[in-house]
Design a protein around this motif. Structure first.
Motif: not given
Length: 449
Positions: A294-304, A323-326, A344-347
């Motif tokens: 539930v905590r806000a945290r840094w996440v590695n998006t390599a596999a996502h 869930g974000d757009i880059y 929110a999930a953006e895709r």
């Protein structure tokens, strides 16, 4: 290289699930003894007095702990756990403590209850099956080698008071996410004599009957025979089925029998049905814990990273990740998080042919809508309602960048004029192709689809 930088960048992400102190945590799979209720929440087991109050966490393993069952005397809890990487049966005292592993087979073992004398734990497993069906087994509370219940296939079960019979489901629950299923795999409940494996069928009403619980000469169970899943009872003397709880709302998902009550789960809430009074009440449960997810945290998006596309000039690329757009540059420049949303999930991002805009789907409003924003990330987001709620795919810009075509899960083709803001249904397929519905394509003059 920019793609690699995006894949390995640590992106700050706040997950929007219900917080531990939130108003409606998702409490599941409850069990009850004379004094307490144990349930599964956030992959752990928790305990709370029957009167409600602050819940106490009993387990904190790395895997999921679920399916708790009190022993008949209420002193032990058998449950399904993943402490050692495999799905097995574990045992601990009702007040918590170090779990003791009972099963060791590579196949998943799922807790289902106890024998009436409290000496053995009932569980289901596919360890001895050559088909997709499971069998029921029992294992001594002290451990040892499991014994198979003498039935050709079985999923869930509850022993009669004398232990000579078993109310059980020969078939698994059919398509739990498909409500009011009425096909050949509708779940049924049979009463088996364990001495000779002969059966008696609980009368079915073109319904899914499951979760049997045997009390004296009555078998309580869950069924959708009158609409939403609720509690019914079968009287083995009169051979009649009657409804116990009226339910015009959401389904009851699971239920468990205690010494004088049935505890059940409905939309993440825990309710207690008293057998003597016939009254049900919601149990007020307060959750408080340091839940890491539930905590806000840094996440590695390599596999996502899921979808990618190039800008018309090829100078930048757009990606969907967690869930974000880059967007990221082909050579030099910065990675931009265009959405940076929590909850929110953006895709499905798509770059406009003129290179000025990026369109994507977002469920920020609760249902998916079409969002269009400047590729720079600056300015207001243009939001478009897409008609009835659905799951959408395949954003395709028209060459003049004035219209967008898309598909939905009901096999329909749509387009929306960005000036008129009115979605138009173009066509609908009758069958879904093996590889999914093909993406729509525009003619070069943007007049034909």
């Amino acid at each position: 290289m920019p793609h690699r930088r995006l894949a390995t960048a640590l992106l700050f992400c706040s997950l929007a699930v219900w917080a531990a102190s939130g108003p409606h945590p998702l409490l599941r799979r409850p069990a009850v003894n004379r004094t307490h209720i144990v349930f599964s929440y956030a992959g752990d087991l928790w305990s709370v007095p029957r009167s409600g109050g602050d819940a106490v966490r009993l387990t904190a393993g790395a895997g999921v702990e679920t399916d708790p069952y009190f022993s008949p005397d209420g002193t032990w809890i058998a449950f399904t756990g993943e402490y050692d990487g495999n799905t097995d049966i574990y045992l601990m005292t009702a007040g918590g403590g170090i779990p003791r592993r009972l099963t060791y087979h590579p196949a998943p073992d799922i807790a289902q209850g106890w024998t009436r004398d409290g000496r053995r734990v009932l569980f289901r497993s596919g360890r001895a099956s050559h088909t997709r069906s499971n069998h029921l087994f029992t294992i001594a509370r002290e451990g040892g080698f499991p014994e198979q219940v003498p039935l050709p296939m079985a999923e869930e079960g509850s022993y009669s008071p004398d232990g000579a019979r078993l109310a059980y489901m020969p078939l698994a629950r059919a398509f739990e996410t498909w409500k009011r299923y009425r096909g050949g795999r509708m779940s049924v409940i049979w009463l088996a004599k364990l001495a000779d494996s002969s059966i008696e069928r609980i009368p079915q009403a073109n319904s899914n009957d499951f979760n049997p619980m045997w009390v004296d000469h009555r078998i309580y169970f869950l069924s959708d025979r009158n609409g939403p899943v609720t509690l019914f009872v079968y009287d083995s003397r009169s051979k009649k089925v009657s409804r116990v709880l009226a339910n015009d709302g959401l389904d009851i998902r699971s239920a468990s029998l205690g010494p004088d009550a049935i505890v059940y789960e409905r939309f993440g809430e825990i309710w207690l049905y008293e057998l003597k009074s016939g009254q049900a009440r919601q149990v007020d449960i307060r959750m408080a814990a340091d839940l890491a997810e539930v905590r806000a945290r840094w996440v590695n998006t390599a596999a996502h990273i899921r979808q990618a596309g190039l800008s018309p000039s090829g100078a930048r690329a757009v990606f969907e990740a967690r869930g974000d757009i880059y967007t990221a540059p082909a050579e030099k420049g910065e990675v931009r998080n265009l959405t940076n949303t929590s909850g929110a999930a953006e895709r499905s991002p798509a770059w406009s042919p003129d290179g000025q805009w990026i369109a994507y789907f977002s469920d920020e409003a609760g249902e998916y809508e079409l969002h269009v924003r400047a590729q720079s990330g600056l300015g207001e987001v243009r939001k478009f309602h897409l008609g009835e709620p659905s799951f959408y795919e395949h954003i395709e810009w028209s060459p003049d960048a004035k219209k967008i075509a898309y598909t939905d899960k009901s096999l329909r083709y749509w387009y929306i004029d960005l000036e008129r803001k009115q979605p138009v249904e173009v066509d609908r397929d009758l069958y879904q192709p093996p590889d999914g519905l093909p993406a729509p394509k525009w003619s070069p003059d943007s007049r034909w689809l």
